[in-house]
Design an enzyme around this catalytic site. Sequence first.
Site, PDB file in Angstrom:
ATOM      1  N   ASP A  23      -8.090 -16.548 -16.692  1.00 47.11           N
ATOM      2  CA  ASP A  23      -8.917 -17.109 -15.634  1.00 47.11           C
ATOM      3  C   ASP A  23      -9.908 -18.138 -16.188  1.00 47.11           C
ATOM      4  O   ASP A  23     -10.633 -17.840 -17.145  1.00 47.11           O
ATOM      5  CB  ASP A  23      -9.687 -15.959 -14.983  1.00 47.11           C
ATOM      6  CG  ASP A  23     -10.287 -16.322 -13.645  1.00 47.11           C
ATOM      7  OD1 ASP A  23      -9.520 -16.644 -12.730  1.00 47.11           O
ATOM      8  OD2 ASP A  23     -11.529 -16.273 -13.513  1.00 47.11           O
ATOM      9  N   ASP A  44      -4.374   3.693   2.785  1.00 44.75           N
ATOM     10  CA  ASP A  44      -5.783   3.280   2.897  1.00 44.75           C
ATOM     11  C   ASP A  44      -5.915   1.791   3.239  1.00 44.75           C
ATOM     12  O   ASP A  44      -7.024   1.266   3.325  1.00 44.75           O
ATOM     13  CB  ASP A  44      -6.573   3.626   1.621  1.00 44.75           C
ATOM     14  CG  ASP A  44      -6.111   2.825   0.406  1.00 44.75           C
ATOM     15  OD1 ASP A  44      -5.118   2.072   0.520  1.00 44.75           O
ATOM     16  OD2 ASP A  44      -6.727   2.969  -0.667  1.00 44.75           O
ATOM     17  N   GLU A  98      -5.596 -20.806 -16.850  1.00 40.36           N
ATOM     18  CA  GLU A  98      -5.945 -21.527 -15.629  1.00 40.36           C
ATOM     19  C   GLU A  98      -6.935 -22.595 -16.053  1.00 40.36           C
ATOM     20  O   GLU A  98      -8.020 -22.288 -16.534  1.00 40.36           O
ATOM     21  CB  GLU A  98      -6.580 -20.599 -14.602  1.00 40.36           C
ATOM     22  CG  GLU A  98      -6.787 -21.311 -13.285  1.00 40.36           C
ATOM     23  CD  GLU A  98      -7.908 -20.733 -12.472  1.00 40.36           C
ATOM     24  OE1 GLU A  98      -7.906 -20.926 -11.257  1.00 40.36           O
ATOM     25  OE2 GLU A  98      -8.806 -20.109 -13.048  1.00 40.36           O
ATOM     26  N   ASP A 102       0.857  -1.189   0.000  1.00 40.47           N
ATOM     27  CA  ASP A 102       0.000   0.000   0.000  1.00 40.47           C
ATOM     28  C   ASP A 102       0.894   1.241   0.000  1.00 40.47           C
ATOM     29  O   ASP A 102       1.866   1.302   0.745  1.00 40.47           O
ATOM     30  CB  ASP A 102      -0.885  -0.032   1.258  1.00 40.47           C
ATOM     31  CG  ASP A 102      -1.746   1.210   1.396  1.00 40.47           C
ATOM     32  OD1 ASP A 102      -2.002   1.871   0.374  1.00 40.47           O
ATOM     33  OD2 ASP A 102      -2.152   1.511   2.546  1.00 40.47           O
TER      34      ASP A 102
HETATM   35  O1  TEU Z   1     -10.285 -19.577  -9.960  1.00 47.94           O
HETATM   36  C1  TEU Z   1     -11.055 -20.619 -10.434  1.00 47.94           C
HETATM   37  C2  TEU Z   1     -10.776 -21.934  -9.784  1.00 47.94           C
HETATM   38  O2  TEU Z   1     -10.816 -22.926 -10.450  1.00 47.94           O
HETATM   39  C3  TEU Z   1     -10.479 -21.963  -8.346  1.00 47.94           C
HETATM   40  O3  TEU Z   1      -9.267 -22.325  -7.913  1.00 47.94           O
HETATM   41  C4  TEU Z   1     -11.474 -21.345  -7.422  1.00 47.94           C
HETATM   42  O4  TEU Z   1     -11.075 -20.104  -6.951  1.00 47.94           O
HETATM   43  C5  TEU Z   1     -11.737 -22.162  -6.202  1.00 47.94           C
HETATM   44  O5  TEU Z   1     -11.563 -23.467  -6.472  1.00 47.94           O
HETATM   45  C6  TEU Z   1     -13.153 -21.976  -5.767  1.00 47.94           C
HETATM   46  O6  TEU Z   1     -13.626 -23.195  -5.275  1.00 47.94           O
HETATM   47  C7  TEU Z   1     -10.264 -18.378 -10.640  1.00 47.94           C
HETATM   48  C8  TEU Z   1      -9.509 -17.346  -9.829  1.00 47.94           C
HETATM   49  O7  TEU Z   1      -8.177 -17.764  -9.680  1.00 47.94           O
HETATM   50  C9  TEU Z   1     -10.210 -17.139  -8.533  1.00 47.94           C
HETATM   51  O8  TEU Z   1      -9.523 -16.261  -7.676  1.00 47.94           O
HETATM   52  C10 TEU Z   1     -11.594 -16.609  -8.833  1.00 47.94           C
HETATM   53  O9  TEU Z   1     -12.323 -16.544  -7.645  1.00 47.94           O
HETATM   54  C11 TEU Z   1     -12.339 -17.480  -9.835  1.00 47.94           C
HETATM   55  O10 TEU Z   1     -11.543 -17.885 -10.926  1.00 47.94           O
HETATM   56  C12 TEU Z   1     -13.481 -16.706 -10.422  1.00 47.94           C
HETATM   57  O11 TEU Z   1     -12.975 -15.684 -11.235  1.00 47.94           O
HETATM   58 CA    CA Z   2      -3.568   1.999  -1.266  1.00 47.34          CA
END
Ligand code: TEU
Ligand code: CA
Length: 610
Positions: A254, A75, A308, A71
Site C-alpha cells: 500500500d 453477520d 501501489e 459471508d
Molecule cells: O490507496 C492509496 C491511493 O493512492 C488511492 O487510490 C486512494 O485510496 C484514493 O485516491 C484516495 O483519494 C491505498 C489503498 O488502496 C486505499 O484503499 C486506502 O484507503 C489508502 O491506501 C490508505 O491506506
Molecule cells: Ca461474516
Amino acid sequence: MFKLISNCSFAVALSAALLLAPAFAFTQPAATVAPNAGITSASGAKLINGYEPKWWKEAVVYQIYPRSFQDSNGDGIGDLKGITSRLDYLHKLGVNVIWLSPHFDSPNADNGYDIRDYRKVMAEFGTMDDFDAMLAGIKQRHMRLIIDLVVNHSSDEHKWFVESRKSKDNPYRNFYIWRPGKVGPDGTMQPPNNYPSAFSGSAWQYDPTTKEYYLHYFAVKQPDLNWDNPKVREEVFSLMRFWLDKGVDGFRMDVIPFISKQPGLPDLTPEQLRNAAAVYASGPHLTEYLQQMNSEVLSKYDDMSVGEAAGITLAQEPNLVDDRRHELNEIFNFDAIRVNRDGRKFVSWTLPQLKAVYTRHAEVLTKHDWDTVFLSNHDNPRVVSTFGDDSEKFRVPSAKLLETMLLTLRGTPYIYQGDELGMTNYPFKTIDDFNDIEAHNGYKEEVLARHAVTPEAYVENLRHMGRDNSRTPMQWDSSANAGFTIGPNAWLAVNPNYKTINAAQAVSDPDSIYNYTARLIAFRAKTPAFVYGDYKDLDPEHPHIFAYTRTLDGESYLVVHNFSSGEITYTLPGGISAAKLQMDNYAGDEAQTPTLHLKGWECRIYKQAR
Ligand code: TEU
Ligand code: CA
C-alpha cells in the site's frame, strides 16, 4: 482532498481440460517456449525475448476485497471461511494468484487499511486457523496468495501508537512523526506545515496529551510510521517474515513510495499542492529502504512484490522495478486509470489517450522492468461502467472486450472481484448510501464546509468515481442479498441488478463473461507471446479501434477491439492480414480478411501467418 494524480483492474469442456494444466506453464521445467538460445540472465535463467522468466510475470492475479466477497456466518460481512468456500470458482476461472486486501485486526476506519495488529486476523474475518485453512486450499489448487502490506501507516489503535502518544519520551514516540505546532499570525496554534490529507483537511492531527501534532497522509486514524527510525523498519521486516514463513507468496504494498518523508517537512509550494502525492512519493530514502527490505526479506523467498505507486510517474517507474536494483517486482502505475479523471473528478476521455498510455509504457520500460495491467480495484469504479458500456445491450460484450484487453496487453494482469461477472457501478442516490471515509470526508469539506459543489453534483461525481462502486457485495446468485450473506443485512447494499448479474448464472452459461474469461486465461496460459511478446499499436489515432500485435519469436497475435457501440468496417493498416481467428466475444462467424466488420464492442484475437 489532495489530488493523488498518480492513482490518487470454445467449449466449456475444453476450457475445463486446459485448467488441469500446471498453473504457471512457461516456467515449469517443460517450457513450451523457444527462448533466445544462449542468452541468459544474471541468475542463469534462459531469457525469453530478453526477459527473465518469472512465475509472477506469467500470473493472472485476482483481487479479493474480503469484506465484500462471501459471508459465511450471516453477520453481513465477508470472511475467510467464505473465501475458502469459493476457491473452486476462482480455480475454474483460471487465475493463479490471489491478492487479498487487508485481513488484519483493524478498527476499520478505512476498511482494514488501518491495521491495529499485523499478526492477527480481523475478528470479523475469522481466526488464524481460518487463514491457514484458506491458504492450504489455495495451495492445493496450485494457486498462490499475496497479502496487503500496509506499512506507510498503522491504525491509531496499534499498540505502537497507543504508546507513542502517551509522552514525548515514550520508547515508541519516534515510531511516528510528531511535530510541535506553529503559532499563526493571530496567535492560534496551527499545524506544522500545509500538507493535505488524501481524505480531506490537514495531514496533521493535534494530540492534547503531549500538545503536538502527528502526521497522517490518510485518515486521522491512520498515523504515518516513521521509517527513518531503524526500529520501525525492523518491525516491518519481521512481520513480513512472519507471513512469508507461513507460506504466503508475497505482498501488494500500500502507497509504498510514501514511506520516506521529506527532510525538515517544509511547506508545499502552490505548484506542489496541485500534486502532493508526487512530493510524498519522492523522499530521499525510498531507494535505501526498499533495497534494505529486499536484501533482508524479499530476496530470501520465492515471492512477488507489487507496489501501489501513488505519486510515481512512468519515468520514475524503473527506479522501483528495474531488476538490477533489487527493490520491487512491479508497481501499479495509475496512468491508464487516470485518463478519465482530474484528481477524483470524472472527466470525459478518448481512446487515443488510453492507447497512448500503453505505447508510452512499452517505450519507457526496458526488459529489466515489468509492468501491471489493471483498470479497476477496490479504490476505483467498476471497469465495465467506466471503460465499457454497462447498458443492457453492450454490458456483456464490452466487459468481455475489457477482459481481453487486460489479458493481452504487456504486464501482469489484475482482475478485480466481480469484474469477471460484469458487475456494474451502484445507483447511489444520496451521501447516506456511502460507507467510504473518503466519500464522507470529502462531502463534509466540499459540500458542507466550503459549499464548493452542491450535494447533487457531489453524489453525481461519486456515482462515476466513488470507491464504494466496487465494494458492493459479490453477486453469487439470485437469492436474497445475492447469496453474499444468509443474514438480513449486508454491510453495504447489494447492487439491485443481482437477479440477472450473478455467478450462478455466469457459471452455467457457456457464453457468459466468466466462461469467456476462463477460456481467455487458458488461451493466455499456452501463449507466451501475450506474456513476453513485443507490443505494437497499429493505429494509435483511430478514435474507436484499438488494434495491436504481440509478437514473440516470429509468432504474432493480432488483437482488435471496437471501443464503441456502433458497427465499424475496419481495414487493417498496410500489409497486416487478419489470419486465423482464435477468440471473438461474439459468435465468430467472420471470414478471414483484412477488412473486418465489427459489431458494437466486438473484439477478436487472430494468429497471424508467419
Ligand atoms: O490507496 C492509496 C491511493 O493512492 C488511492 O487510490 C486512494 O485510496 C484514493 O485516491 C484516495 O483519494 C491505498 C489503498 O488502496 C486505499 O484503499 C486506502 O484507503 C489508502 O491506501 C490508505 O491506506
Ligand atoms: Ca461474516
